[in-house]
Design a protein around this motif. Structure first.
Motif, short mmCIF file in Angstrom:
data_model
loop_
_atom_site.label_atom_id
_atom_site.label_comp_id
_atom_site.label_asym_id
_atom_site.label_seq_id
_atom_site.Cartn_x
_atom_site.Cartn_y
_atom_site.Cartn_z
N SER A 148 45.89 39.71 38.96
CA SER A 148 45.15 38.88 38.00
C SER A 148 44.87 37.47 38.51
O SER A 148 44.04 36.77 37.92
CB SER A 148 45.90 38.81 36.68
OG SER A 148 47.15 38.18 36.86
N ILE A 192 33.82 38.85 42.12
CA ILE A 192 34.20 38.58 40.73
C ILE A 192 35.42 37.68 40.74
O ILE A 192 36.34 37.84 41.54
CB ILE A 192 34.46 39.90 39.97
CG1 ILE A 192 34.57 39.66 38.47
CG2 ILE A 192 35.70 40.61 40.50
CD1 ILE A 192 34.50 40.94 37.65
N SER A 236 39.37 36.02 36.33
CA SER A 236 39.30 36.47 34.94
C SER A 236 38.16 37.45 34.71
O SER A 236 38.12 38.11 33.67
CB SER A 236 39.10 35.26 34.03
OG SER A 236 37.83 34.67 34.29
N GLY A 237 37.26 37.52 35.67
CA GLY A 237 36.08 38.35 35.48
C GLY A 237 34.93 37.61 34.81
O GLY A 237 33.89 38.21 34.55
N ARG A 297 30.53 36.37 38.10
CA ARG A 297 30.25 37.39 39.11
C ARG A 297 29.13 36.89 40.01
O ARG A 297 28.22 36.19 39.56
CB ARG A 297 29.84 38.70 38.45
CG ARG A 297 30.86 39.18 37.44
CD ARG A 297 30.34 40.34 36.60
NE ARG A 297 31.15 40.50 35.41
CZ ARG A 297 31.02 41.51 34.56
NH1 ARG A 297 30.12 42.44 34.79
NH2 ARG A 297 31.78 41.59 33.50
N ALA A 349 32.86 44.94 38.00
CA ALA A 349 33.75 44.69 36.87
C ALA A 349 35.19 44.80 37.35
O ALA A 349 35.46 45.35 38.41
CB ALA A 349 33.48 45.69 35.75
N ARG A 350 36.09 44.26 36.54
CA ARG A 350 37.50 44.39 36.86
C ARG A 350 38.29 44.71 35.60
O ARG A 350 37.90 44.33 34.49
CB ARG A 350 38.05 43.13 37.53
CG ARG A 350 38.12 41.90 36.67
CD ARG A 350 38.54 40.67 37.51
NE ARG A 350 39.88 40.80 38.05
CZ ARG A 350 40.32 40.13 39.11
NH1 ARG A 350 39.50 39.30 39.75
NH2 ARG A 350 41.57 40.28 39.53
N ASP A 351 39.42 45.36 35.79
CA ASP A 351 40.35 45.66 34.71
C ASP A 351 41.71 45.17 35.18
O ASP A 351 42.38 45.86 35.97
CB ASP A 351 40.36 47.16 34.42
CG ASP A 351 41.22 47.52 33.22
OD1 ASP A 351 42.14 46.73 32.89
OD2 ASP A 351 40.99 48.58 32.63
N ASN A 352 42.12 44.00 34.72
CA ASN A 352 43.38 43.42 35.17
C ASN A 352 44.59 44.24 34.70
O ASN A 352 45.65 44.18 35.31
CB ASN A 352 43.49 41.97 34.73
CG ASN A 352 42.61 41.05 35.57
OD1 ASN A 352 42.03 41.46 36.58
ND2 ASN A 352 42.49 39.80 35.14
N VAL A 380 39.13 47.14 40.42
CA VAL A 380 37.77 46.65 40.31
C VAL A 380 36.83 47.83 40.50
O VAL A 380 37.21 48.86 41.09
CB VAL A 380 37.43 45.56 41.33
CG1 VAL A 380 38.17 44.27 41.01
CG2 VAL A 380 37.68 46.00 42.76
#
Length: 125
Positions: free
Chosen positions: A30, A51, A54-55, A58, A71-74, A79
């Motif tokens: 993160s 990115i 925090s996203g 971009r 996109a990302r998913d912490n 990603v």
């Protein structure tokens, strides 16, 4: 041990879509910005998308703007790169990478300290 593992590459026809994933382990995801790069046949590696931690921000190469979305998913330490309207010139090995830096510098590969092994994307006519 830091690991970045890309997946989702393949052979598709021009105009199709693919979604690449990159799973990251071994570091605090993160607080790291992430980037996607690619290297086509006979070409140098180039920036595709980046990115921030925090996203919220971009960056995209001009060649993929409007077609690719990063996109990302912490929560999943991952990603993604959604690639739509693929073109022949998108054929390349795609790499994800991570950096401690943030801001527009993440468009440059020199700030990245860990890289994945790459996944092949081939677009046919």
């Amino acid at each position: 041990q830091v690991q970045l593992v890309e997946s989702g590459g393949g052979l598709v026809q021009a105009g199709a879509s693919l979604r690449l994933s990159c799973a990251v382990s071994g570091l605090p995801f993160s607080v790291r910005a992430m980037g996607w790069f690619r290297q086509g046949p006979g070409k140098e590696r180039e920036f595709v998308a980046g990115i921030t931690r925090s996203g919220a921000v971009r960056y995209y190469a001009d060649s993929v703007k409007g077609r690719f979305t990063m996109a990302r998913d912490n929560g999943k330490n991952s990603v993604y790169l959604q690639m739509n309207a693929l073109k022949l010139e998108d054929t390349a090995v795609y790499y994800c990478a991570t950096t401690r830096e943030t801001g527009e510098v993440i468009t440059g590969e020199g700030v990245y300290d860990y890289w994945g092994q790459g996944t092949q994307v081939t677009v046919s006519s």
